[in-house]
Design a protein around this motif. Structure first.
Motif, mmCIF file in Angstrom:
data_model
loop_
_atom_site.group_PDB
_atom_site.id
_atom_site.type_symbol
_atom_site.label_atom_id
_atom_site.label_comp_id
_atom_site.label_asym_id
_atom_site.label_seq_id
_atom_site.Cartn_x
_atom_site.Cartn_y
_atom_site.Cartn_z
ATOM 1 N N ALA A 190 -39.796 -24.475 17.050
ATOM 2 C CA ALA A 190 -41.239 -24.304 17.479
ATOM 3 C C ALA A 190 -41.847 -25.758 16.832
ATOM 4 N N PRO A 191 -42.594 -26.157 17.689
ATOM 5 C CA PRO A 191 -43.418 -27.292 17.348
ATOM 6 C C PRO A 191 -43.936 -27.132 15.746
ATOM 7 N N GLY A 192 -43.661 -28.150 14.845
ATOM 8 C CA GLY A 192 -43.909 -28.338 13.565
ATOM 9 C C GLY A 192 -42.622 -27.648 12.693
ATOM 10 N N GLY A 193 -41.623 -27.027 13.350
ATOM 11 C CA GLY A 193 -40.610 -26.381 12.614
ATOM 12 C C GLY A 193 -39.378 -27.541 12.143
ATOM 13 N N SER A 194 -38.634 -26.995 11.292
ATOM 14 C CA SER A 194 -37.768 -27.950 10.304
ATOM 15 C C SER A 194 -36.141 -27.431 10.505
ATOM 16 N N PHE A 195 -35.630 -28.540 10.779
ATOM 17 C CA PHE A 195 -33.997 -28.525 10.915
ATOM 18 C C PHE A 195 -33.631 -29.032 9.265
ATOM 19 N N ILE A 196 -32.799 -28.221 8.561
ATOM 20 C CA ILE A 196 -32.373 -28.417 7.197
ATOM 21 C C ILE A 196 -30.776 -28.399 6.879
ATOM 22 N N ILE A 197 -30.383 -29.551 6.678
ATOM 23 C CA ILE A 197 -29.024 -29.588 6.517
ATOM 24 C C ILE A 197 -28.496 -30.118 4.872
ATOM 25 N N TYR A 198 -27.589 -29.428 4.468
ATOM 26 C CA TYR A 198 -26.973 -29.913 3.218
ATOM 27 C C TYR A 198 -25.493 -30.664 3.551
ATOM 28 N N GLN A 199 -25.246 -31.773 3.297
ATOM 29 C CA GLN A 199 -23.955 -32.250 3.562
ATOM 30 C C GLN A 199 -23.283 -33.465 2.357
ATOM 31 N N VAL A 200 -22.159 -33.537 2.710
ATOM 32 C CA VAL A 200 -21.804 -34.525 1.570
ATOM 33 C C VAL A 200 -21.795 -36.088 1.815
ATOM 34 N N THR A 201 -22.198 -36.204 3.260
ATOM 35 C CA THR A 201 -22.703 -37.463 3.487
ATOM 36 C C THR A 201 -24.040 -37.456 4.507
ATOM 37 N N ASN A 202 -24.713 -38.651 4.740
ATOM 38 C CA ASN A 202 -26.090 -38.809 5.276
ATOM 39 C C ASN A 202 -25.968 -39.228 6.410
ATOM 40 N N GLU A 203 -24.846 -39.212 7.545
ATOM 41 C CA GLU A 203 -24.578 -40.044 8.281
ATOM 42 C C GLU A 203 -25.402 -39.283 9.776
ATOM 43 N N LEU A 204 -25.745 -37.917 9.655
ATOM 44 C CA LEU A 204 -26.360 -37.468 10.770
ATOM 45 C C LEU A 204 -27.901 -37.925 11.137
ATOM 46 N N LYS A 205 -28.425 -38.624 10.030
ATOM 47 C CA LYS A 205 -29.709 -39.216 10.373
ATOM 48 C C LYS A 205 -29.746 -40.306 11.393
ATOM 49 N N GLN A 206 -28.652 -41.138 11.495
ATOM 50 C CA GLN A 206 -28.554 -41.841 12.724
ATOM 51 C C GLN A 206 -28.548 -41.260 14.045
ATOM 52 N N HIS A 207 -28.053 -40.198 14.081
ATOM 53 C CA HIS A 207 -27.836 -39.439 15.140
ATOM 54 C C HIS A 207 -29.120 -38.431 15.844
ATOM 55 N N ALA A 208 -29.785 -38.048 14.707
ATOM 56 C CA ALA A 208 -30.967 -36.938 14.846
ATOM 57 C C ALA A 208 -32.151 -37.737 15.333
ATOM 58 N N THR A 209 -32.203 -38.361 16.380
ATOM 59 C CA THR A 209 -33.250 -39.343 16.674
ATOM 60 C C THR A 209 -34.263 -38.272 17.440
ATOM 61 N N HIS A 210 -34.195 -37.186 17.829
ATOM 62 C CA HIS A 210 -34.884 -36.436 18.594
ATOM 63 C C HIS A 210 -36.155 -35.882 17.638
#
Length: 258
Positions: A190-210
């Motif tokens: 929903a607008p204003g909603g959050s996708f929360i991840i816990y990972q051993v690396t932080n590489e997803l930030k470069q892909h989650a450009t949406h």
């Protein structure tokens, strides 16, 4: 020092070359060393006690699907749950709940009119989750891929999610599958909603450009330490209609135990 980052690297390397023999030899070495260390590790929370027979056995069977050789610590579970405002009815989806350490905390905190959808590929974990939440009508266990989220939302008569939580190892997913799942995740929020991840690396930030905003912290009270990242979908233009869900100040920080 043995971490899941090394294990993930081995998974990706040997998967790409189609040779799993070397990976399984390395995995067995890592598992035996890590469990030996856990037996003698004096932790402040319940991390060592959380290593159940089921979790350990399923990790040995499917190391490519299970991101860690031990479940999340109590401190990490509480930290992740604190990223969600569950004081009102919410719709939450969780990718790869495993044996349910995060699921149980979310269910404990959420309102009677909330919904929690658990997407678990592993059949044994899915059966165990069904057993755990058999008496809770708010919790829906789906033995299937997280990519089926849009279908499951429609099947349950739900328009969108307020929060989507994921502990699946995105770093070993092929780029096409990673991007497709991120798009479905974004669309399901929903607008204003959050996708929360816990990972051993932080590489997803470069892909989650949406996502319009992102916040990361490095959480040390876990074996291994984890990046906890909150991606937020932009709230609607009419801010009086729906307030953005909590997501802190969207900076990077490191969280240390006192």
């Amino acid at each position: 020092m043995i971490t899941d980052r090394g294990l993930e690297t081995s998974q990706a390397r040997y998967r790409d070359h189609g040779d799993s023999t070397k990976f399984y030899a390395r995995r067995n070495c890592i598992v035996s060393t890590a469990t030996s260390r856990l037996d003698n590790f004096d932790v402040q929370d319940d991390c060592s006690r959380l290593v159940s027979t089921l979790f350990f056995k399923q990790f040995l069977k499917r190391p490519f699907q299970i991101a860690s050789i031990v479940p999340s610590s109590k401190a990490l579970v509480e930290r992740v749950a604190s990223k969600m405002d569950l004081s009102q009815p919410r719709v939450i989806a969780e990718y790869g709940p495993g044996e349910g350490v995060h699921s149980r905390e979310i269910a404990r905190r959420m309102c009677p009119d909330s919904n929690l959808l658990l997407f678990e590929l592993d059949r044994a974990f899915a059966r165990d989750l069904e057993r755990q939440f058999a008496g809770d009508r708010r919790v829906h266990v789906i033995h299937g891929d997280a990519a089926s989220l849009p279908h499951e939302l429609k099947r349950h008569g739900i328009d969108s999610c307020d929060y989507i939580l994921s502990g699946i190892p995105f770093s070993i997913l092929k780029i096409e599958k990673k991007r497709a799942l991120l798009q479905k995740t974004y669309d399901a929020l929903a607008p204003g909603g959050s996708f929360i991840i816990y990972q051993v690396t932080n590489e997803l930030k470069q892909h989650a450009t949406h996502f319009e905003r992102a916040e990361s912290e490095y959480f040390l009270q876990n074996i291994p330490p984890m990046f906890v990242t909150v991606f937020q979908k932009a709230p609607p233009l009419d801010h009086h209609e729906r307030r953005p869900l909590p997501g802190a100040d969207f900076s990077f920080s490191a969280h240390r135990s006192a």
